[in-house]
Scaffold this motif. Structure first.
Motif, mmCIF file in Angstrom:
data_model
loop_
_atom_site.group_PDB
_atom_site.id
_atom_site.type_symbol
_atom_site.label_atom_id
_atom_site.label_comp_id
_atom_site.label_asym_id
_atom_site.label_seq_id
_atom_site.Cartn_x
_atom_site.Cartn_y
_atom_site.Cartn_z
ATOM 1 N N TYR A 92 0.832 -1.210 0.000
ATOM 2 C CA TYR A 92 0.000 0.000 0.000
ATOM 3 C C TYR A 92 0.864 1.257 0.000
ATOM 4 C CZ TYR A 92 -3.364 3.518 1.448
ATOM 5 O OH TYR A 92 -4.137 4.648 1.512
ATOM 6 N N LEU A 93 1.931 1.258 0.795
ATOM 7 C CA LEU A 93 2.815 2.419 0.843
ATOM 8 C C LEU A 93 3.498 2.647 -0.506
ATOM 9 C CD1 LEU A 93 4.438 1.952 4.374
ATOM 10 C CD2 LEU A 93 2.601 3.534 3.709
ATOM 11 N N LEU A 94 3.842 1.565 -1.200
ATOM 12 C CA LEU A 94 4.454 1.693 -2.517
ATOM 13 C C LEU A 94 3.475 2.300 -3.515
ATOM 14 C CD1 LEU A 94 6.758 1.168 -4.506
ATOM 15 C CD2 LEU A 94 5.849 -1.151 -4.822
ATOM 16 N N VAL A 95 2.254 1.800 -3.524
ATOM 17 C CA VAL A 95 1.237 2.338 -4.437
ATOM 18 C C VAL A 95 0.970 3.802 -4.125
ATOM 19 C CG1 VAL A 95 -1.187 2.154 -5.130
ATOM 20 C CG2 VAL A 95 0.173 0.087 -4.821
ATOM 21 N N GLN A 96 0.941 4.138 -2.845
ATOM 22 C CA GLN A 96 0.698 5.528 -2.456
ATOM 23 C C GLN A 96 1.872 6.429 -2.837
ATOM 24 O OE1 GLN A 96 0.648 6.425 1.798
ATOM 25 N NE2 GLN A 96 -1.282 7.544 1.519
#
Length: 311
Positions: free
Chosen positions: A149-153
């Motif tokens: 999720y942090l990567l996508v964000q």
């Protein structure tokens, strides 16, 4: 005087018995009846719920109220639920989103998977062994949900349609199946094309892919069904309700969190039943998979088994 020699009469060949291995006994009538009974029960267990869903979606509010919920025996057919769903609003928009995401995502996933699998199927390709080991490692080890999720964000995909495609665009299992099938293609055929001056992309397009139609059809179906049925990425990365795909709208309907935009008034006035709307959305979500699967079914044995065994 000519003598006609009559050939001895032979019994017709029973193909089922001829193809049966020598160590396998011929099934008895009781065994055949038992198999037929079990298969009939299995088919009934699968088709009966689908029948209920379809019939309920085609029933009027009066019929649903008289049945006390789900309808088993139809009493008049009406398409008002589908007419209202397809006339505009949230469900129509969600269906459009699902169709576009499925088409674009499947094309992108197939392009990446085919190119990767073809490169890994050539033993002399650059970093062949290292890339293969890296892909295999991702099948057993994952960074987890929060880092993903942090990567996508961090790359700015939150609340974007790309968030429905890129995080799950490639399946290592599908790449390995494609690689196994590509490795089964005759190397002499590829070498002869290379001698004639064909490059890797031309060999892939004109030789490898036409010979791999079975496995390509199966993998395409896998990716398409995955994108069409996906809901978790949308619930995780999307905040805008207007961008939600059909599966997420269906979940909201089944959980009775809200009614589709534009249909609340029709339900309150008694023209529609909320249950009929729910069942109609389920039918719309299941219909594409049910229609496409029979056309790809004949490729499953050749495509999947050959690719998996030779890999």
């Amino acid at each position: 005087m000519t003598t006609v020699i009559e050939e001895p009469a032979t019994k017709p060949i029973r193909w089922a018995a001829a193809e049966r291995p020598a160590w396998e006994e011929e099934p008895s009538r009781a065994g055949l009846a038992g198999k037929g009974l079990v298969l009939s029960f299995a088919c009934l267990a699968v088709l009966f719920p689908l029948w209920i869903v379809v019939v309920t979606s085609l029933s009027s509010r009066k019929t649903i109220d008289e049945a006390g919920g789900l309808v088993i025996v139809p009493q008049g057919i009406t398409f008002i639920a589908y007419k209202e769903l397809l006339s505009g609003g949230q469900v129509t928009r969600a269906t459009t989103v699902s169709v576009l995401v499925t088409l674009v995502g499947t094309l992108f996933s197939m392009a990446v998977s085919v190119l990767c699998a073809y490169g890994l199927s050539r033993s002399g390709s650059l970093a062949h062994r290292g890339i293969l080991m890296t892909l295999l490692a991702t099948m057993f080890f994952s960074a987890g949900l929060i880092p993903t999720y942090l990567l996508v964000q961090s790359v700015g995909l939150t609340d974007s349609y790309l968030a429905l495609i890129l995080p799950s665009a490639v399946s290592v299992f599908n790449i390995l199946v494609l690689r196994g099938f590509f490795m089964g293609i005759s190397q002499e055929l590829i070498d002869s094309a290379r001698i004639d001056g064909a490059g890797d992309f031309r060999i892939l397009w004109t030789i490898v892919m036409p010979l791999s139609r079975a496995v390509l059809a199966v993998i395409t179906l896998f990716y398409a069904v995955g994108y069409w049925s996906a809901w978790f990425n949308a619930s995780l990365y999307l905040n805008d309700q207007d961008k939600m795909p059909l599966q997420n709208v269906m979940i909201q309907l089944v959980q009775r969190q809200q009614q589709p935009v534009g249909l609340g008034q029709a339900i309150r006035t008694g023209q529609l039943s909320g249950l009929a709307i729910q069942m109609a959305v389920m039918v719309m979500a299941l219909l594409p998979v049910a229609v496409l699967s029979p056309f790809v079914q004949r490729h499953f044995k050749k495509g999947m088994l050959t690719g998996a065994v030779k890999g």
